[in-house]
Write a protein that holds these residues in place. Structure first.
Motif: not given
Length: 567
Positions: A493-499, A536-542, A551-562
């Motif tokens: 479920m988390v992987q689906w949200a990211i993709e 979000r500024n630092d990734g996504i909420a889903f 069923h599920c909720a959370g926040q994923v932190r993502l960082q741009a290259q560099g």
């Protein structure tokens, strides 16, 4: 500035607009500097055909015109998906980058970049791609004289003096290109697009135009107009002069809905990439279509043929693949004549399948499609009334059996569609069409056993997306995972949200971690669910929800290259 044809370079004749609007509006007088930068970049490049896919209208216009002034041809992909660009790479000598880099041009260099006094009318201006009758891309070239003839007809019927144009549709297609970009360019007026496809942004753009003392004209589509929300302050904003719609017939209730909310006239334009515009109507007053200026029509035995200055050969008669019925002042559309396929040697009318299903009380609309699969079987996308939408495997299976039973008196068993997708509304592209790319996405899980079943999505605003999905019964992650009680693992479920966030918002950066992750209910095969994504500024909420609840909720932190952060 009065209307100036493309061949006479209206962007080089533009007058200053004495109206102040934000930077997302395009003023034709600002284009020459950007055009010259592209011209300078192109001087170092070989080849005469270039793929051009720029989302922002000003970037698009500057690059397009630079190609024209340097004697080159623009190849316009229907979208910027990697597989589309890869497929069309052989059609061009290169792909234009997002910008010409640091090619700033001094006044001396600009003077050396002599531009032509006029463009050759018989030269090819653009190469476009249309879905054709099967949904597969068909390549079509358009000359300058074809574009100018159609633009002159628009200027005759709908002059833009004192107006500005807000486009909700893509300029990569002929309708959006002509109506949302080239007509305002030839009229020397301000225009914008970009994020205007979102209703909240459209309302803001209309207000900006009114504040500047301009009468906005909106270029839209059936998909956009059918989803105008009631809650936005349309009545408090200046009302547009008119709204255009094209790409598919607009439902009568949606035409009435749009005219009521926006307090203006909704004009539909009927045509195709091959023919250009054919006819127009305001169906709240008359359902008949009237020919555009210069278009000659012949109506016989439900067939429509036409002769038009917008055609590749203006002197020849073109057979349009639509059935029509003459009316006292025009004609009425009855449907396509070429939607017949062979299944196991049996001829099947896709229109007949759709009409038979649409007669059922729970069916709002149906689209039957040839999926070109090895088994030769058909697929159907069915838009259902809210109360009929299946939310779990058992109800979905029962509905399929009921629909198949409805078709069985009309079709041999092998010709009855095998693959079914149930949606709230038929998905559509920027032109209001269910094209091949959307069809492929709806049925992608037939071959991709790791993905959820995609059934549509909405973008309430630029930073959020709401996807409607189902858990395929053949999902590979279900295998060996609680065989007596299969369920979707939480990590999936988390992987689906990211993709899916990457598909919705573009590349977001490298995974840095998950926060506030909470699983509340299991997600079972066959369950229909929604995935809400918020940038979000630092990734996504889903959040994943179904008729059963959260069923599920959370926040994923993502960082741009560099090391940069996303704004």
């Amino acid at each position: 500035m009065t209307f100036v044809p493309l061949t006479r370079l209206p962007w080089r004749r533009a007058n200053k607009n004495h109206r102040s609007l934000p930077h997302h509006w395009v003023d034709p007088i600002s284009l020459p500097r950007r055009i010259d930068a592209w011209r300078h970049w192109l001087d170092d490049q070989p080849g005469g055909r270039w793929l051009l896919c720029q989302r922002h209208p000003e970037d698009f216009c500057a690059a397009l015109i630079a190609l024209w002034e340097s004697g080159r041809i623009a190849v316009l992909p229907a979208d910027d998906r990697p597989e589309t660009l890869s497929r069309l790479a052989a059609e061009a000598d290169g792909t234009l980058p997002d910008t010409p880099g640091d090619h700033s041009v001094s006044q001396h260099e600009a003077a050396a970049l002599a531009y032509p006094e006029a463009l050759a009318p018989a030269s090819t201006a653009v190469v476009l791609y249309t879905s054709g009758s099967t949904g597969d891309p068909v390549r079509l070239a358009k000359r300058f004289d074809q574009l100018d003839a159609e633009l002159a007809a628009h200027a005759d019927l709908w002059p833009l003096t004192g107006s500005c144009v807000i486009s909700q549709v893509s300029h990569q297609h002929i309708y959006g290109l002509l109506t949302g970009v080239l007509h305002p360019l030839c009229a020397g007026i301000l225009f914008c697009g970009d994020e205007s496809r979102y209703p909240e942004v459209l309302a803001a753009r209309i207000q900006e135009a009114g504040d500047a003392g301009l009468a906005p004209v909106v270029v839209s589509s059936p998909a956009q107009l059918s989803r105008l929300p009631e809650h936005l302050p349309w009545g408090e904003s200046p009302h547009p002069t008119r709204v255009f719609s094209s790409g598919a017939p607009l439902a009568a209730e949606h035409a009435q809905h749009a005219e009521r909310l926006l307090r203006t006239t909704v004009i539909e334009i009927y045509g195709s990439t091959e023919t250009g515009g054919i006819a127009h109507r305001r169906q709240t007053q008359d359902i008949s279509w009237q020919a555009l200026p210069g278009v000659q029509l012949s109506l016989s035995n439900e067939h429509l043929t036409l002769r038009s200055p917008f055609l590749e050969d203006p002197g020849s008669w073109w057979q349009q693949p639509d059935r029509v019925a003459p009316t006292t002042d025009g004609f009425e559309l009855l449907g396509r004549v070429d939607r017949v396929v062979k299944i196991a040697g049996k001829r099947v009318s896709l229109d007949r399948v759709e009409r038979t299903l649409a007669d059922m009380p729970e069916v709002h609309e149906a689209r039957c499609v040839d999926l070109d699969r090895a088994d030769g079987r058909l697929g159907v996308v069915v838009a259902l009334q809210d109360e009929a939408v299946p939310h779990q495997h058992d109800t979905r299976y029962a509905l399929i059996q009921r629909l198949r039973a409805r078709l069985s008196p009309h079709l041999e068993r092998v010709a009855i569609p095998r693959y079914w997708r149930f949606v709230d509304a038929l998905p559509s592209n920027a032109q209001g069409k269910l094209d091949r790319s959307l069809i492929n996405r709806l049925f992608a899980d037939l071959d991709d056993t790791k993905a959820p079943r995609w059934l549509g999505e909405r973008h309430p605003d630029p930073s959020s997306c709401l996807l409607t999905l189902e858990v395929p019964e053949r999902l590979i992650f279900l295998e060996g995972h609680f065989e007596e009680y299969p369920l979707v693992p939480g990590v999936v479920m988390v992987q689906w949200a990211i993709e899916l966030a990457g598909e919705s918002f573009g590349e977001l950066g490298e995974f840095q971690g998950v926060e506030r992750l909470k699983f509340q209910r299991v997600l079972r095969p066959g369950v229909r669910f929604t995935l809400r994504l918020t940038r979000r500024n630092d990734g996504i909420a889903f959040a994943i929800d179904s008729h059963e609840g959260r069923h599920c909720a959370g926040q994923v932190r993502l960082q741009a290259q560099g090391g940069g952060r996303h704004g």
